[in-house]
Design a protein around this motif. Structure first.
Motif, PDB file in Angstrom:
ATOM      1  N   VAL A 117       0.861  -1.185   0.000  1.00 41.64           N
ATOM      2  CA  VAL A 117       0.000   0.000   0.000  1.00 41.64           C
ATOM      3  C   VAL A 117       0.898   1.236   0.000  1.00 41.64           C
ATOM      4  O   VAL A 117       1.691   1.432   0.927  1.00 41.64           O
ATOM      5  CB  VAL A 117      -0.950   0.003   1.218  1.00 41.64           C
ATOM      6  CG1 VAL A 117      -1.821   1.263   1.220  1.00 41.64           C
ATOM      7  CG2 VAL A 117      -1.826  -1.237   1.191  1.00 41.64           C
ATOM      8  N   GLU A 163     -12.797   2.784   8.503  1.00 35.92           N
ATOM      9  CA  GLU A 163     -12.285   1.432   8.768  1.00 35.92           C
ATOM     10  C   GLU A 163     -12.082   1.124  10.254  1.00 35.92           C
ATOM     11  O   GLU A 163     -11.314   1.787  10.951  1.00 35.92           O
ATOM     12  CB  GLU A 163     -10.942   1.238   8.029  1.00 35.92           C
ATOM     13  CG  GLU A 163     -10.415  -0.174   8.184  1.00 35.92           C
ATOM     14  CD  GLU A 163      -9.243  -0.496   7.267  1.00 35.92           C
ATOM     15  OE1 GLU A 163      -8.908   0.311   6.397  1.00 35.92           O
ATOM     16  OE2 GLU A 163      -8.669  -1.581   7.448  1.00 35.92           O
ATOM     17  N   LEU A 178     -10.939  -4.224   4.713  1.00 36.86           N
ATOM     18  CA  LEU A 178     -11.480  -3.182   3.826  1.00 36.86           C
ATOM     19  C   LEU A 178     -10.452  -2.871   2.754  1.00 36.86           C
ATOM     20  O   LEU A 178      -9.316  -2.530   3.072  1.00 36.86           O
ATOM     21  CB  LEU A 178     -11.777  -1.928   4.645  1.00 36.86           C
ATOM     22  CG  LEU A 178     -12.571  -0.839   3.951  1.00 36.86           C
ATOM     23  CD1 LEU A 178     -14.065  -1.096   4.135  1.00 36.86           C
ATOM     24  CD2 LEU A 178     -12.255   0.527   4.529  1.00 36.86           C
ATOM     25  N   ALA A 179     -10.811  -3.019   1.515  1.00 31.24           N
ATOM     26  CA  ALA A 179      -9.897  -2.678   0.423  1.00 31.24           C
ATOM     27  C   ALA A 179     -10.705  -2.573  -0.861  1.00 31.24           C
ATOM     28  O   ALA A 179     -11.893  -2.939  -0.885  1.00 31.24           O
ATOM     29  CB  ALA A 179      -8.809  -3.732   0.281  1.00 31.24           C
ATOM     30  N   GLY A 180     -10.064  -2.105  -1.923  1.00 38.55           N
ATOM     31  CA  GLY A 180     -10.784  -1.916  -3.176  1.00 38.55           C
ATOM     32  C   GLY A 180     -11.548  -0.602  -3.119  1.00 38.55           C
ATOM     33  O   GLY A 180     -12.256  -0.348  -2.139  1.00 38.55           O
ATOM     34  N   THR A 181     -11.367   0.224  -4.135  1.00 38.54           N
ATOM     35  CA  THR A 181     -11.987   1.547  -4.114  1.00 38.54           C
ATOM     36  C   THR A 181     -12.538   1.887  -5.477  1.00 38.54           C
ATOM     37  O   THR A 181     -11.887   1.618  -6.490  1.00 38.54           O
ATOM     38  CB  THR A 181     -10.919   2.619  -3.748  1.00 38.54           C
ATOM     39  OG1 THR A 181     -10.332   2.259  -2.501  1.00 38.54           O
ATOM     40  CG2 THR A 181     -11.512   4.010  -3.647  1.00 38.54           C
ATOM     41  N   GLU A 200      -7.377  -7.957  -4.430  1.00 34.25           N
ATOM     42  CA  GLU A 200      -6.714  -7.097  -3.433  1.00 34.25           C
ATOM     43  C   GLU A 200      -7.392  -7.238  -2.061  1.00 34.25           C
ATOM     44  O   GLU A 200      -6.731  -7.336  -1.025  1.00 34.25           O
ATOM     45  CB  GLU A 200      -6.816  -5.655  -3.938  1.00 34.25           C
ATOM     46  CG  GLU A 200      -6.135  -4.625  -3.091  1.00 34.25           C
ATOM     47  CD  GLU A 200      -6.411  -3.206  -3.613  1.00 34.25           C
ATOM     48  OE1 GLU A 200      -6.673  -3.019  -4.822  1.00 34.25           O
ATOM     49  OE2 GLU A 200      -6.368  -2.286  -2.787  1.00 34.25           O
ATOM     50  N   HIS A 234     -16.127   0.864  -1.086  1.00 38.12           N
ATOM     51  CA  HIS A 234     -15.066  -0.088  -0.770  1.00 38.12           C
ATOM     52  C   HIS A 234     -15.672  -1.477  -0.659  1.00 38.12           C
ATOM     53  O   HIS A 234     -16.880  -1.629  -0.454  1.00 38.12           O
ATOM     54  CB  HIS A 234     -14.421   0.236   0.583  1.00 38.12           C
ATOM     55  CG  HIS A 234     -13.698   1.537   0.606  1.00 38.12           C
ATOM     56  ND1 HIS A 234     -12.671   1.832  -0.247  1.00 38.12           N
ATOM     57  CD2 HIS A 234     -13.856   2.631   1.395  1.00 38.12           C
ATOM     58  CE1 HIS A 234     -12.225   3.048   0.013  1.00 38.12           C
ATOM     59  NE2 HIS A 234     -12.932   3.555   0.997  1.00 38.12           N
ATOM     60  N   ALA A 260      -4.256  -3.857   4.439  1.00 42.66           N
ATOM     61  CA  ALA A 260      -5.052  -2.772   3.854  1.00 42.66           C
ATOM     62  C   ALA A 260      -4.295  -1.452   3.928  1.00 42.66           C
ATOM     63  O   ALA A 260      -4.634  -0.482   3.246  1.00 42.66           O
ATOM     64  CB  ALA A 260      -6.388  -2.644   4.568  1.00 42.66           C
ATOM     65  N   TYR A 284      -0.896   8.731  10.013  1.00 44.25           N
ATOM     66  CA  TYR A 284      -1.716   8.219   8.908  1.00 44.25           C
ATOM     67  C   TYR A 284      -1.447   6.707   8.789  1.00 44.25           C
ATOM     68  O   TYR A 284      -0.296   6.270   8.820  1.00 44.25           O
ATOM     69  CB  TYR A 284      -1.357   8.958   7.611  1.00 44.25           C
ATOM     70  CG  TYR A 284      -1.773   8.231   6.346  1.00 44.25           C
ATOM     71  CD1 TYR A 284      -3.127   8.034   6.041  1.00 44.25           C
ATOM     72  CD2 TYR A 284      -0.827   7.756   5.455  1.00 44.25           C
ATOM     73  CE1 TYR A 284      -3.502   7.371   4.885  1.00 44.25           C
ATOM     74  CE2 TYR A 284      -1.187   7.094   4.288  1.00 44.25           C
ATOM     75  CZ  TYR A 284      -2.531   6.892   4.020  1.00 44.25           C
ATOM     76  OH  TYR A 284      -2.899   6.228   2.878  1.00 44.25           O
ATOM     77  N   LEU A 324      -7.404   6.636   8.443  1.00 42.21           N
ATOM     78  CA  LEU A 324      -7.447   6.937   7.009  1.00 42.21           C
ATOM     79  C   LEU A 324      -8.215   8.235   6.804  1.00 42.21           C
ATOM     80  O   LEU A 324      -8.899   8.704   7.708  1.00 42.21           O
ATOM     81  CB  LEU A 324      -8.189   5.837   6.258  1.00 42.21           C
ATOM     82  CG  LEU A 324      -7.619   4.426   6.318  1.00 42.21           C
ATOM     83  CD1 LEU A 324      -8.578   3.460   5.645  1.00 42.21           C
ATOM     84  CD2 LEU A 324      -6.249   4.361   5.685  1.00 42.21           C
ATOM     85  N   ILE A 338      -3.031  10.297   1.653  1.00 41.70           N
ATOM     86  CA  ILE A 338      -3.846   9.427   0.814  1.00 41.70           C
ATOM     87  C   ILE A 338      -3.000   8.311   0.210  1.00 41.70           C
ATOM     88  O   ILE A 338      -1.836   8.515  -0.095  1.00 41.70           O
ATOM     89  CB  ILE A 338      -4.521  10.225  -0.346  1.00 41.70           C
ATOM     90  CG1 ILE A 338      -3.520  11.084  -1.070  1.00 41.70           C
ATOM     91  CG2 ILE A 338      -5.790  10.898   0.137  1.00 41.70           C
ATOM     92  CD1 ILE A 338      -3.675  12.564  -1.075  1.00 41.70           C
ATOM     93  N   GLY A 340      -3.180   3.899  -1.577  1.00 41.17           N
ATOM     94  CA  GLY A 340      -3.973   2.823  -2.161  1.00 41.17           C
ATOM     95  C   GLY A 340      -3.138   1.557  -2.306  1.00 41.17           C
ATOM     96  O   GLY A 340      -1.900   1.592  -2.337  1.00 41.17           O
ATOM     97  N   GLY A 341      -3.839   0.448  -2.407  1.00 45.71           N
ATOM     98  CA  GLY A 341      -3.170  -0.852  -2.486  1.00 45.71           C
ATOM     99  C   GLY A 341      -2.704  -1.162  -3.903  1.00 45.71           C
ATOM    100  O   GLY A 341      -3.457  -1.001  -4.863  1.00 45.71           O
ATOM    101  N   GLU A 354      -6.840   7.410  -7.977  1.00 48.32           N
ATOM    102  CA  GLU A 354      -7.506   6.947  -6.751  1.00 48.32           C
ATOM    103  C   GLU A 354      -7.110   7.821  -5.557  1.00 48.32           C
ATOM    104  O   GLU A 354      -7.939   8.168  -4.720  1.00 48.32           O
ATOM    105  CB  GLU A 354      -7.137   5.477  -6.487  1.00 48.32           C
ATOM    106  CG  GLU A 354      -7.838   4.922  -5.264  1.00 48.32           C
ATOM    107  CD  GLU A 354      -7.613   3.432  -5.080  1.00 48.32           C
ATOM    108  OE1 GLU A 354      -7.677   2.673  -6.065  1.00 48.32           O
ATOM    109  OE2 GLU A 354      -7.388   3.035  -3.917  1.00 48.32           O
ATOM    110  N   LYS A 358      -9.556  10.074  -3.292  1.00 47.37           N
ATOM    111  CA  LYS A 358      -9.609   9.930  -1.831  1.00 47.37           C
ATOM    112  C   LYS A 358      -9.354  11.266  -1.136  1.00 47.37           C
ATOM    113  O   LYS A 358      -9.892  11.521  -0.059  1.00 47.37           O
ATOM    114  CB  LYS A 358      -8.594   8.889  -1.372  1.00 47.37           C
ATOM    115  CG  LYS A 358      -9.075   7.458  -1.605  1.00 47.37           C
ATOM    116  CD  LYS A 358      -8.024   6.452  -1.217  1.00 47.37           C
ATOM    117  CE  LYS A 358      -8.567   5.025  -1.292  1.00 47.37           C
ATOM    118  NZ  LYS A 358      -7.519   4.019  -1.180  1.00 47.37           N
TER     119      LYS A 358
END
Ligand SMILES: C=C(O[C@H]1C=CC=C(C(=O)O)[C@@H]1O)C(=O)O
Length: 368
Positions: A117, A163, A178-181, A200, A234, A260, A284, A324, A338, A340-341, A354, A358
């Motif tokens: 990530v 999350e 929790l993942a995927g956006t 993911e 998500h 995540a 963060y 987050l 911000i 992302g995975g 992404e 975010k």
């Protein structure tokens, strides 16, 4: 100010004393934990009680705001203005982020990592005060943990995170993967997910289930759901089970940092992050929330007999969230965090987009 608890927070800011005010997802109460001195307390074995604020890097200890005074106040949802115009997206800053993502994809394809990530910091000027931003957050994000955290020796942080890291009462607990956006499109009721996002998120679920095996019993993996957080969708799976209370610290250490926010395998992903991001995440992708806090619970002595009086009992509970959709505020300078995975199927440009999407969660409440 609409709520007396906000005046109390303002007084605390003026006196340079630590505090946190927050509203939990779907609850109609603003809570405040206020400390009477400026001492920097830390969590050592998770038997402490207070509001914990932990950095991403587990080398540093989580900070604890002590409950010298705890206040709560009913919150009435309503509309207060946040910006309605889509904000201009940053142009030209994407190249170095895309290069970092490409390096991660190469590392994944060469077998060094499975997922990582990656993140960045976006700096903007703001005119609104911390308390005004907090009020906008609680009105805009009903399903998030919205908070304003301050310690004179550390700084000021705000956020609206969707999350949960860990929610526990007695011997039971719940966590989530929790993942995927993807962005919400108002014309589409439910999002459709691509293979990349499903993969993911599955990696995160599998990792958590394995990580918890030694510390927990009765582990249950819930159904895969699409959940909305502001203008984003998500993928989420709830994971629940039972554990021995004395093992709270072991449980938290097993969960943080989840893939995540870090990656798989954890150590190699963390090394990649520290060597490639070129900035300090600080809090963060750390976690925050109530640690062993006493909560009064109303219980009926016999659920079948409605005439019997309810009684109140005090239960210790822990409710931690992953930090987050957050920012650090220093006067008029705001740093928004911000990320992302990244998996083998990631596209560097889409990953940049992404992070831009975010960033709107926070940007939306900053503009006047
Ligand atoms: C690291 C972040 O998101 C994580 C949580 C949900 C979805 C994510 C994703 O789709 O990549 C990330 O794993 C962030 O929002 O800064």
């Amino acid at each position: 100010m609409a709520y007396p608890i906000l005046n109390r927070a303002q007084g605390q800011l003026e006196q340079g004393l630590p505090f946190v005010i927050y509203k939990k997802p779907k609850e109609f109460e603003i809570k405040g934990v206020f400390q009477r001195d400026t001492q920097l307390h830390s969590v050592t074995d998770f038997t402490e009680s207070g509001f914990v604020f932990a950095p991403f890097d587990t080398v540093q200890s989580p900070i604890l705001i002590q409950c010298d005074e705890v206040l709560s106040e009913v919150f009435t949802p309503g509309n207060i203005s946040t910006t309605k115009n889509p904000l201009k997206k940053e142009v030209g800053a994407s190249e170095s982020y895309e290069r970092m993502v490409s390096r991660a994809i190469e590392a994944i394809k060469s077998g060094q990592l499975e997922k990582v990530v990656l993140s960045r910091k976006k700096e903007v000027r703001v005119a609104a005060s911390a308390l005004v931003i907090f009020q906008r957050l609680v009105h805009a994000y009903e399903n998030a943990l919205c908070y304003l955290w301050h310690h004179p020796k550390i700084g000021t942080w705000l956020g609206a995170t969707p999350e949960i890291l860990l929610k526990s009462r007695g011997n039971s607990f719940v966590t989530m993967s929790l993942a995927g956006t993807q962005m919400v499109r108002e014309e589409v009721e439910m999002p459709e997910w691509e293979k990349k996002e499903l993969h993911e998120q599955q990696l995160v679920t599998d990792y958590i289930a394995t990580a918890l095996q030694d510390t927990t019993t009765d582990l249950k993996i819930g159904d895969l759901e699409s959940v909305r957080a502001g203008q984003l969708w998500h993928l989420r799976t709830k994971i629940s089970g039972r554990f021995e209370r004395e093992k709270l610290g072991t449980l938290i250490r097993a969960l943080h940092p989840t893939p995540a926010v870090c990656g798989i395998p954890t150590k190699r992903a963390k090394k990649f992050i520290l060597e490639n991001e070129h900035y300090d995440r600080m809090f963060y992708t750390g976690y925050l929330g109530e640690l062993n806090l006493k909560n009064e619970v109303e219980r009926s002595t016999n659920p079948r007999n409605t005439e019997q009086k309810a009684y109140r009992s005090v239960l210790e509970s822990t409710e931690l969230f992953v930090n987050l959709r957050c920012m650090q505020l220093d006067g008029t300078a705001a740093s928004i965090f911000i990320g992302g995975g990244i998996t083998s199927d990631s596209d560097p440009w889409k990953e940049w987009e992404e992070t831009e999407n975010k960033s709107q969660t926070i940007l939306k409440v900053l503009l006047d």
